[in-house]
Design a protein around this motif. Structure first.
Motif, short mmCIF file in Angstrom:
data_model
loop_
_atom_site.label_atom_id
_atom_site.label_comp_id
_atom_site.label_asym_id
_atom_site.label_seq_id
_atom_site.Cartn_x
_atom_site.Cartn_y
_atom_site.Cartn_z
N UNK A 33 21.83 -47.37 13.68
CA UNK A 33 22.77 -47.16 12.42
C UNK A 33 24.03 -48.19 12.55
N UNK A 34 24.67 -48.32 11.30
CA UNK A 34 25.70 -49.25 11.34
C UNK A 34 27.14 -48.51 10.90
N UNK A 35 28.23 -48.68 11.46
CA UNK A 35 29.43 -47.98 11.23
C UNK A 35 30.32 -49.07 10.23
N UNK A 36 30.69 -48.83 9.18
CA UNK A 36 31.49 -49.76 8.43
C UNK A 36 32.89 -49.25 8.70
N UNK A 37 33.70 -50.05 9.47
CA UNK A 37 35.09 -49.56 9.58
C UNK A 37 36.15 -50.36 8.89
N UNK A 38 37.11 -49.46 8.41
CA UNK A 38 38.22 -50.14 7.72
C UNK A 38 39.49 -49.69 8.29
N UNK A 39 40.41 -50.63 8.94
CA UNK A 39 41.48 -50.54 9.72
C UNK A 39 42.61 -49.93 9.06
N UNK A 40 43.52 -49.20 9.68
CA UNK A 40 44.81 -49.01 9.06
C UNK A 40 45.96 -49.82 9.24
N UNK A 41 47.22 -49.53 8.41
CA UNK A 41 48.27 -50.46 8.26
C UNK A 41 49.07 -50.33 7.16
N UNK A 42 48.63 -49.08 6.41
CA UNK A 42 49.46 -49.18 5.05
C UNK A 42 49.05 -50.04 4.06
#
Length: 321
Positions: free
Chosen positions: A90-99
């Protein structure tokens, strides 16, 4: 939204354990609450230095390569993590934090690498455009473009994001739920989803360490256009009136965080619409606990739960009853 907060321990003095306080003090030493009054470029410089100081390195066997996803008029930087010698399921699409104003590929590099190592899945980290240079819907548009690129890989896709990135993951899940190709699951880590700020954790933990309701209002204002509608579900996913068709969802929040109630509300909405959702509130933890995973046992346990959730959803399973 992994920033800011308050230096006054108040009711949290004995509520949080010494190891967590050591982490909070370390964050505030690098990125003090008053920095929110500085120009955004100065905030980014300090935040980036803090992220480098907390970086744990990549686990053995994880390789990463940088690239660009073509979008309308610009390229979106991405970092693709893979476990050497293993074909990903599988693939994980990751979105970072930081407001929505801080962070990038480097700020959450070790976290993405550890998710790759812990699951065996490919991880695609997205350097979406930041405010105030690029207000809403720029970050959402970039997230959607990254989604389109990721699903073309033909690997089952799990959406994942923390804080502001959790907002983006949820917004993408809602916008793509009726596509031919959509995510098979999503894992949201202390996400900001635009919940009711007059109740629940927004009131109980309005001045929690590392994230206050004042910080949330600041980030929201910087991200907004002059005529931003609070009912835009791509801005505030909880404002969507339709929760049908969302992928199986795991939400992990921190007890001492104004955003925790968003996770509970989102869970309830999905379940009420006939979907699968599980919400877990990590007791006696605060916003941004991912960076405490090597020094605070409770944060390590929470991160292990996150890794497990990503792995389970990526295999198409649902053990959360």
């Amino acid at each position: 939204m992994t920033t800011g907060g308050t230096t006054n321990r108040g009711k949290y003095e004995t509520r949080l354990d010494p190891a967590l306080w050591a982490y909070i003090d370390s964050v505030n030493a690098w990125y003090p609450p008053e920095i929110i009054g500085l120009p955004i470029d100065k905030q980014r410089d300090v935040y980036d230095r803090m992220c480098r100081a907390f970086h744990q390195g990549r686990p053995a066997g994880v390789k990463a390569s940088d690239g660009l996803v073509a979008a309308s008029g610009h390229g979106i930087p991405i970092r693709h993590y893979q476990l050497a010698g293993k074909a990903a399921r599988a693939m994980v699409l990751y979105f970072h934090g930081g407001g929505f104003i801080l962070g990038g590929l480097d700020s959450h590099d070790d976290i993405c690498a550890e998710i790759c190592s812990g699951t065996g899945f490919d991880v695609l980290s997205v350097d979406y455009r930041l405010a105030p240079e690029h207000v809403h819907p720029a970050a959402f548009d970039d997230a959607m473009a990254a989604f389109a690129w990721a699903v073309a890989s033909d690997l089952p896709l799990v959406l994942c994001g923390e804080s502001a990135g959790g907002n983006l993951a949820a917004a993408v899940a809602q916008a793509t739920r009726r596509h031919i190709r959509t995510a098979i699951g999503q894992v949201l880590i202390y996400p900001g989803l635009g919940g009711d700020e007059s109740a629940g954790s927004y009131v109980e933990h309005a001045e929690a360490p590392l994230l206050s309701v004042g910080d949330i209002a600041f980030y929201c204002d910087v991200r907004s256009t002059k005529k931003q509608s609070p009912d835009d579900p791509s801005f505030s996913p909880l404002r969507d009136s339709d929760s049908c068709g969302l992928p199986p969802t795991v939400i992990i929040t921190a007890e001492c965080d104004p955003l925790s109630s968003d996770g509970e509300t989102y869970r309830d909405r999905i379940v009420s619409a006939g979907g699968k959702a599980w919400w877990h509130e990590e007791k006696r933890l605060v916003h941004s606990f991912l960076r405490a995973r090597t020094t605070v046992p409770a944060a390590a346990e929470a991160f292990a739960r996150i890794i497990t959730a990503v792995a389970v959803l990526g295999r198409g399973e649902w053990p959360y009853l």
